[in-house]
Design a protein around this motif. Structure first.
Motif, mmCIF file in Angstrom:
data_model
loop_
_atom_site.group_PDB
_atom_site.id
_atom_site.type_symbol
_atom_site.label_atom_id
_atom_site.label_comp_id
_atom_site.label_asym_id
_atom_site.label_seq_id
_atom_site.Cartn_x
_atom_site.Cartn_y
_atom_site.Cartn_z
ATOM 1 N N UNK A 114 5.685 -11.846 -3.167
ATOM 2 C CA UNK A 114 4.296 -12.142 -2.851
ATOM 3 C C UNK A 114 3.752 -11.171 -1.813
ATOM 4 N N UNK A 115 4.575 -10.844 -0.823
ATOM 5 C CA UNK A 115 4.139 -9.891 0.208
ATOM 6 C C UNK A 115 3.939 -8.499 -0.381
ATOM 7 N N UNK A 116 4.861 -8.081 -1.243
ATOM 8 C CA UNK A 116 4.728 -6.776 -1.886
ATOM 9 C C UNK A 116 3.444 -6.702 -2.710
ATOM 10 N N UNK A 117 3.198 -7.739 -3.503
ATOM 11 C CA UNK A 117 2.022 -7.742 -4.364
ATOM 12 C C UNK A 117 0.746 -7.743 -3.529
ATOM 13 N N UNK A 118 0.736 -8.505 -2.454
ATOM 14 C CA UNK A 118 -0.453 -8.564 -1.597
ATOM 15 C C UNK A 118 -0.726 -7.217 -0.937
ATOM 16 N N UNK A 119 0.314 -6.580 -0.400
ATOM 17 C CA UNK A 119 0.154 -5.269 0.242
ATOM 18 C C UNK A 119 -0.357 -4.249 -0.761
ATOM 19 N N UNK A 120 0.215 -4.265 -1.952
ATOM 20 C CA UNK A 120 -0.184 -3.325 -2.996
ATOM 21 C C UNK A 120 -1.646 -3.528 -3.374
ATOM 22 N N UNK A 121 -2.045 -4.761 -3.563
ATOM 23 C CA UNK A 121 -3.418 -5.084 -3.945
ATOM 24 C C UNK A 121 -4.407 -4.723 -2.840
ATOM 25 N N UNK A 122 -4.064 -5.012 -1.610
ATOM 26 C CA UNK A 122 -4.954 -4.706 -0.489
ATOM 27 C C UNK A 122 -5.136 -3.206 -0.302
ATOM 28 N N UNK A 123 -4.170 -2.424 -0.771
ATOM 29 C CA UNK A 123 -4.282 -0.969 -0.701
ATOM 30 C C UNK A 123 -5.072 -0.396 -1.876
ATOM 31 N N UNK A 181 11.619 -2.301 -2.533
ATOM 32 C CA UNK A 181 12.323 -3.574 -2.329
ATOM 33 C C UNK A 181 11.844 -4.300 -1.074
ATOM 34 N N UNK A 182 11.204 -3.576 -0.169
ATOM 35 C CA UNK A 182 10.726 -4.182 1.076
ATOM 36 C C UNK A 182 9.286 -3.768 1.328
ATOM 37 N N UNK A 183 8.603 -4.537 2.182
ATOM 38 C CA UNK A 183 7.226 -4.210 2.553
ATOM 39 C C UNK A 183 7.169 -2.849 3.239
ATOM 40 N N UNK A 184 8.180 -2.547 4.030
ATOM 41 C CA UNK A 184 8.218 -1.245 4.719
ATOM 42 C C UNK A 184 8.299 -0.107 3.713
ATOM 43 N N UNK A 185 9.149 -0.245 2.702
ATOM 44 C CA UNK A 185 9.277 0.805 1.688
ATOM 45 C C UNK A 185 7.972 0.982 0.925
ATOM 46 N N UNK A 203 5.387 4.255 0.676
ATOM 47 C CA UNK A 203 4.936 4.871 -0.576
ATOM 48 C C UNK A 203 3.416 4.924 -0.651
ATOM 49 N N UNK A 204 2.763 3.864 -0.231
ATOM 50 C CA UNK A 204 1.301 3.809 -0.286
ATOM 51 C C UNK A 204 0.656 4.811 0.661
ATOM 52 N N UNK A 205 1.389 5.223 1.692
ATOM 53 C CA UNK A 205 0.837 6.162 2.665
ATOM 54 C C UNK A 205 0.632 7.558 2.085
ATOM 55 N N UNK A 206 1.111 7.776 0.868
ATOM 56 C CA UNK A 206 0.965 9.091 0.235
ATOM 57 C C UNK A 206 -0.437 9.313 -0.319
ATOM 58 N N UNK A 207 -1.260 8.269 -0.321
ATOM 59 C CA UNK A 207 -2.580 8.337 -0.953
ATOM 60 C C UNK A 207 -3.410 9.523 -0.475
ATOM 61 N N UNK A 208 -3.399 9.818 0.792
ATOM 62 C CA UNK A 208 -4.249 10.880 1.331
ATOM 63 C C UNK A 208 -3.563 12.238 1.401
#
Length: 328
Positions: A33-42, A286-290, A294-299
């Motif tokens: 749930x945390x992974x999905x939420x972080x992904x969606x919010x990004x 596998x973790x919110x940190x990972x 990965x999401x930080x690569x956007x810019x």
């Protein structure tokens, strides 16, 4: 997060996808749930799963989170069918099996349709036209919006896509092909990627971080206790990328990262994300940190000089007959 069209279709997906291979196996409901939420919010939308992940439990877990964590309309749900847990027949591309598998996936996911339905692998026993007819029926019936394939080699992809294009309107165009692709595995560039580019099919790279090796976590030779390389179940999956050739590529990625003041993960992921024909690498965090890493690569966009250096150090050895990749 920016979005891209999935091949030559009107479907737009986030340019990073979230994979669920380890959901309900190594990742429980709270962490998922945390992974999905972080992904969606990004701004992420593409979530990839399959009917065989954790024997269907990954789909069931995703279904429990749809609506309660993220609105269904904000997601592009992609699943797969065709792999079977049978030692005598690994793949079943029969029309009956595929459509039954799709109905079971929809029930587990708690939705009346998936946005992208993919053939998990090529079945050499079932006639290809029968397998592809299942895609046509799924889209015509509204159970799937778009169709793709996974694990098809170059000639299989070209044959399937050409068959589907042979009767415009009656058959559904293939939108995507999911294949492993990273700086450590560039085999798709020989035939799969040129075929996909010519046919307007998007590539969805799996294992874009070279099964985790490109993050640099194995550079010192030790296996971190929480890594896949140290896992009894996943160690054989990582082992092929721990050789000397891979080490040279990982060193180059790390040097590039130091020069750009970013991480090796960001460099490796940005490289594959921006390759011609790629729509969205599938990240199996596998973790919110990972996932946040990965999401930080956007810019991040790699300078051309860095891309060329990485291309050179990781260049695959394509023997005869070869394809002039540089002309694409």
């Amino acid at each position: 997060m920016d979005h891209r069209h999935l091949g030559r279709t009107g479907l737009r997906v986030s340019r990073l996808g979230l994979g669920t291979l380890t959901w309900a196996r190594d990742i429980g409901e709270q962490d998922a749930a945390e992974l999905l939420r972080i992904f969606w919010e990004a701004g992420g939308s593409l979530v990839d799963t399959a009917d065989v992940y954790a024997d269907g439990a990954a789909e069931y877990l995703l279904g429990r989170l749809i609506g309660s964590v993220v609105p269904r309309e904000d997601l592009v749900i992609a699943t797969k069918a065709g792999s079977v847990p049978d030692p005598y027949r690994r793949y079943d591309g029969s029309r009956g099996h595929l459509l039954a598998a799709l109905d079971a996936s929809l029930e587990r996911l708690g939705t009346d349709h998936v946005d992208l339905w993919q053939l998990h692998a090529y079945d050499p026993v079932t006639p290809l036209e029968e397998t592809l007819q299942a895609l046509d029926i799924a889209v015509a019936s509204g159970r799937a919006r778009y169709a793709g394939v996974s694990g098809f080699c170059g000639w299989q992809l070209a044959k399937a896509a050409t068959w589907q294009l042979g009767a415009p309107g009656a058959r559904v165009r293939l939108a995507s092909s999911q294949m492993e692709y990273s700086l450590l595995q560039r085999g798709v560039e020989r035939e799969v990627l040129p075929a996909a580019l010519d046919l307007g099919i998007a590539l969805l790279p799996s294992s874009p971080l070279g099964r985790g090796v490109l993050t640099g976590k194995y550079r010192q030779g030790a296996l971190p206790a929480d890594s896949r390389g140290a896992s009894e179940q996943l160690a054989p999956f990582v082992a092929p990328y721990l050789d000397e050739a891979a080490s040279r590529i990982v060193d180059a990625v790390s040097i590039a990262a130091d020069g750009l003041a970013v991480t090796p993960l960001q460099v490796a992921l940005a490289w594959v994300r921006d390759r011609p024909g790629v729509a969205a690498p599938i990240v199996g965090a596998r973790t919110a940190r990972q996932l946040s890493a990965a999401l930080s690569v956007e810019d991040l966009s790699l300078p051309q000089e860095i891309c060329q250096a990485l291309d050179d150090v990781s260049a695959p050895e394509h023997r005869y007959p070869d394809h002039d990749w540089s002309s694409l």
